[in-house]
Write an enzyme that holds these catalytic residues in place. Structure first.
Site, short mmCIF file in Angstrom:
data_model
loop_
_atom_site.label_atom_id
_atom_site.label_comp_id
_atom_site.label_asym_id
_atom_site.label_seq_id
_atom_site.Cartn_x
_atom_site.Cartn_y
_atom_site.Cartn_z
N ASP A 100 -13.69 151.81 58.95
CA ASP A 100 -14.42 150.54 59.03
C ASP A 100 -13.53 149.31 58.88
O ASP A 100 -13.98 148.25 58.49
CB ASP A 100 -15.50 150.51 57.94
N GLU A 122 -14.89 159.57 60.58
CA GLU A 122 -15.61 159.05 59.40
C GLU A 122 -16.70 158.07 59.82
O GLU A 122 -16.79 156.94 59.34
CB GLU A 122 -14.66 158.40 58.38
N GLU A 136 -16.62 145.45 56.01
CA GLU A 136 -16.58 146.84 56.47
C GLU A 136 -17.93 147.37 56.94
O GLU A 136 -18.01 148.15 57.89
CB GLU A 136 -16.00 147.74 55.38
N HIS A 209 -8.95 146.26 45.23
CA HIS A 209 -8.50 145.43 46.35
C HIS A 209 -9.62 144.79 47.16
O HIS A 209 -9.37 143.90 47.94
CB HIS A 209 -7.64 146.25 47.30
N ARG A 211 -12.53 142.80 49.08
CA ARG A 211 -12.82 141.37 49.21
C ARG A 211 -13.94 140.92 48.29
O ARG A 211 -13.90 139.83 47.73
CB ARG A 211 -13.20 141.03 50.66
N HIS A 242 -2.11 146.36 44.92
CA HIS A 242 -2.17 146.16 46.37
C HIS A 242 -1.17 145.08 46.74
O HIS A 242 -0.86 144.21 45.94
CB HIS A 242 -3.60 145.74 46.75
C1 UD1 Z 1 -7.88 146.28 54.50
C2 UD1 Z 1 -9.24 146.73 55.05
C3 UD1 Z 1 -10.02 147.50 53.98
C4 UD1 Z 1 -9.18 148.65 53.44
C5 UD1 Z 1 -7.87 148.08 52.92
C6 UD1 Z 1 -6.96 149.16 52.38
C7 UD1 Z 1 -10.26 145.20 56.67
C8 UD1 Z 1 -11.20 144.10 56.87
N1 UD1 Z 1 -10.05 145.57 55.41
O1 UD1 Z 1 -8.11 145.30 53.50
O2 UD1 Z 1 -11.20 148.03 54.55
O3 UD1 Z 1 -9.88 149.28 52.39
O4 UD1 Z 1 -7.19 147.42 54.00
O5 UD1 Z 1 -5.83 148.59 51.80
O6 UD1 Z 1 -9.72 145.72 57.62
N2 UD1 Z 1 -0.15 143.23 52.79
C9 UD1 Z 1 1.24 143.38 52.78
N3 UD1 Z 1 1.76 144.62 53.09
C10 UD1 Z 1 0.99 145.71 53.40
C11 UD1 Z 1 -0.42 145.55 53.37
C12 UD1 Z 1 -0.98 144.32 53.09
O7 UD1 Z 1 1.97 142.45 52.52
O8 UD1 Z 1 1.52 146.79 53.67
C13 UD1 Z 1 -0.77 141.92 52.46
C14 UD1 Z 1 -0.69 140.89 53.59
O9 UD1 Z 1 -0.34 139.68 53.03
C15 UD1 Z 1 -2.09 140.81 54.10
C16 UD1 Z 1 -2.91 141.12 52.88
O10 UD1 Z 1 -2.14 142.10 52.17
O11 UD1 Z 1 -2.35 139.51 54.58
C17 UD1 Z 1 -4.30 141.62 53.12
O12 UD1 Z 1 -4.33 142.70 54.06
P1 UD1 Z 1 -5.63 142.88 55.02
O13 UD1 Z 1 -5.38 144.05 55.91
O14 UD1 Z 1 -5.97 141.59 55.63
O15 UD1 Z 1 -6.81 143.21 54.01
P2 UD1 Z 1 -6.96 144.35 52.91
O16 UD1 Z 1 -7.54 143.67 51.74
O17 UD1 Z 1 -5.71 145.13 52.75
#
Ligand code: UD1
Length: 371
Positions: A100, A122, A136, A209, A211, A242
């Site tokens: 999702d 899933e 999600e 983590h 939102r 995270h």
């Molecule tokens: C996303 C998914 C969520 C999932 C989660 C797992 C969506 C809307 N949300 O949320 O469903 O449970 O991933 O982690 O798709 N970042 C890094 N390095 C990484 C990963 C993330 O620097 O390897 C930072 C970046 O600044 C990025 C921020 O984390 O902007 C947020 O990542 P994002 O994918 O936008 O949202 P998640 O909260 O990780």
């Protein structure tokens, strides 16, 4: 003449997608008759790269879209545009997406626009609250409406798909996370954290983590952790942070100075499984951990108001506690001080799968193209 292979494009962007699709990718790769194409959007970077290394999977293409503080629209637009070009180039017969995330939604839509059938791994998880989890719940509902092959993990998710009135074929497969977990857990991986002595502490393993928990709920969760640590001197908190700065900075500020908190960088999946095997209990808002911990006989307190995984709460091995610090402390206190309450939740059950989900998915795709 040998028939030409079926081109299966498996698209992923975040760590949970990588973990849950790794066994599917491996299963397609070892099955004759398929050409497997692995495409990363790059929604996550380091956290996905770790999983790819652990399972020894190479990406065929990588859109590399991640930016600091990316918005949902950024991820959607950049993925949709990039995948359009890639699907024209790769000409897949089917595109598989998982779960999702915004990557899953954008990849399904990009495939649908080119009339490529979508397989949804899933499928059918629901809270019936469009704002929780956000975004999600909307992502998975939108994917369901444009999917041809739905792979729900449980009976409940099958029923949810029927209630959503979806088109296409629905096949219950179990959750591929159990396939991944069984492979990794059988090796009893180490989890070495500097300064943390697993034998002299009862360790609470936590991840946060989502939102919905950004801002005040996150502060409340941190307060709950501190209250628990104050009450129980033999308890330590292991919290892999995270990468998202919106989550990690407030948690660091609130918890870093306590001597029994271990705030570490994201653990790789092997280390995380090692930590689950050794910890006393889990406090988390993660979906994957709610699925994995019951299989390892570890109680889970879920730091959310809703769950799309009621199978574990109904079986009594997970409990929703939300983000109120008093409630978090009260529920953790029960498990830390009452052995009967602990044993009642620490039963090993596997309501989410039997480790054969990937094989069922590959067979279903084979059947779809060979009918
Ligand atoms: C996303 C998914 C969520 C999932 C989660 C797992 C969506 C809307 N949300 O949320 O469903 O449970 O991933 O982690 O798709 N970042 C890094 N390095 C990484 C990963 C993330 O620097 O390897 C930072 C970046 O600044 C990025 C921020 O984390 O902007 C947020 O990542 P994002 O994918 O936008 O949202 P998640 O909260 O990780």
């Amino acid at each position: 003449m040998t028939p030409s292979p079926i081109r299966v494009c498996i698209t992923l962007g975040t760590r949970p997608e990588a973990i849950k699709l790794a066994p599917v990718i491996q299963q397609f790769q070892k099955t004759p008759g398929f050409q497997t194409q692995v495409v990363l959007t790059g929604q996550h970077r380091e956290m996905v790269d770790q999983v790819m290394q652990l399972f020894d999977i190479k990406a065929d293409r990588d859109l590399n879209i991640m930016q600091p503080k990316q918005t949902l629209s950024d991820i959607t637009c950049r993925s949709l545009q990039g995948l359009q070009t890639l699907f024209i180039e790769l000409q897949p017969h089917i595109v598989l997406v998982q779960g999702d995330t915004t990557t899953a939604f954008a990849a399904a839509l990009a495939a649908f626009y080119q009339k490529i059938p979508v397989g949804h791994v899933e499928a059918g998880l629901r809270t019936d609250n469009i704002l929780n989890p956000f975004p999600e719940e909307a992502n998975r509902r939108l994917v369901s409406q444009i999917t041809t092959l739905h792979f729900p993990p449980t009976d409940k998710s099958v029923a949810n798909l029927a209630a959503s009135g979806v088109c296409g074929t629905v096949l219950k497969t179990g959750n591929t996370v159990i396939d991944a977990l069984q492979t990794v857990a059988s090796k009893t991986p180490a989890c070495n954290v500097p300064g943390l002595d697993w034998s002299s502490h009862r360790v609470i393993l936590s991840t946060v983590h989502r939102r919905e928990n950004w801002g005040e709920p996150l502060q409340n969760i941190a307060q709950g952790f501190l209250q628990i640590l104050d009450k129980f001197e033999d308890v330590a908190l292991l919290l892999p942070l995270h990468r998202n700065p919106t989550v990690r900075e407030p948690l660091k500020a609130a918890l870093e100075s306590h001597p029994r908190t271990f705030l570490v960088e994201p653990l790789n999946y092997g280390q995380l499984v090692g930590a689950m095997q050794r910890c006393y209990l889990l406090l988390t808002d993660s979906g994957g951990l709610q699925e994995e911990a019951p299989g390892l006989g570890k109680p889970v307190l879920v730091l959310r108001e809703t769950t799309e995984r009621p199978e574990a709460t109904e079986a009594g091995t997970a409990k929703l506690v939300g983000t109120d610090p008093a409630l978090i402390t009260a529920e953790a206190t029960k498990l830390l001080s009452d052995p009967v309450a602990y044993e009642a939740m620490a039963r090993a059950i596997n309501p989410f799968g039997d480790g054969q989900a990937s094989a069922r998915i590959v067979k279903a795709v084979q059947d779809y193209f060979c009918q």
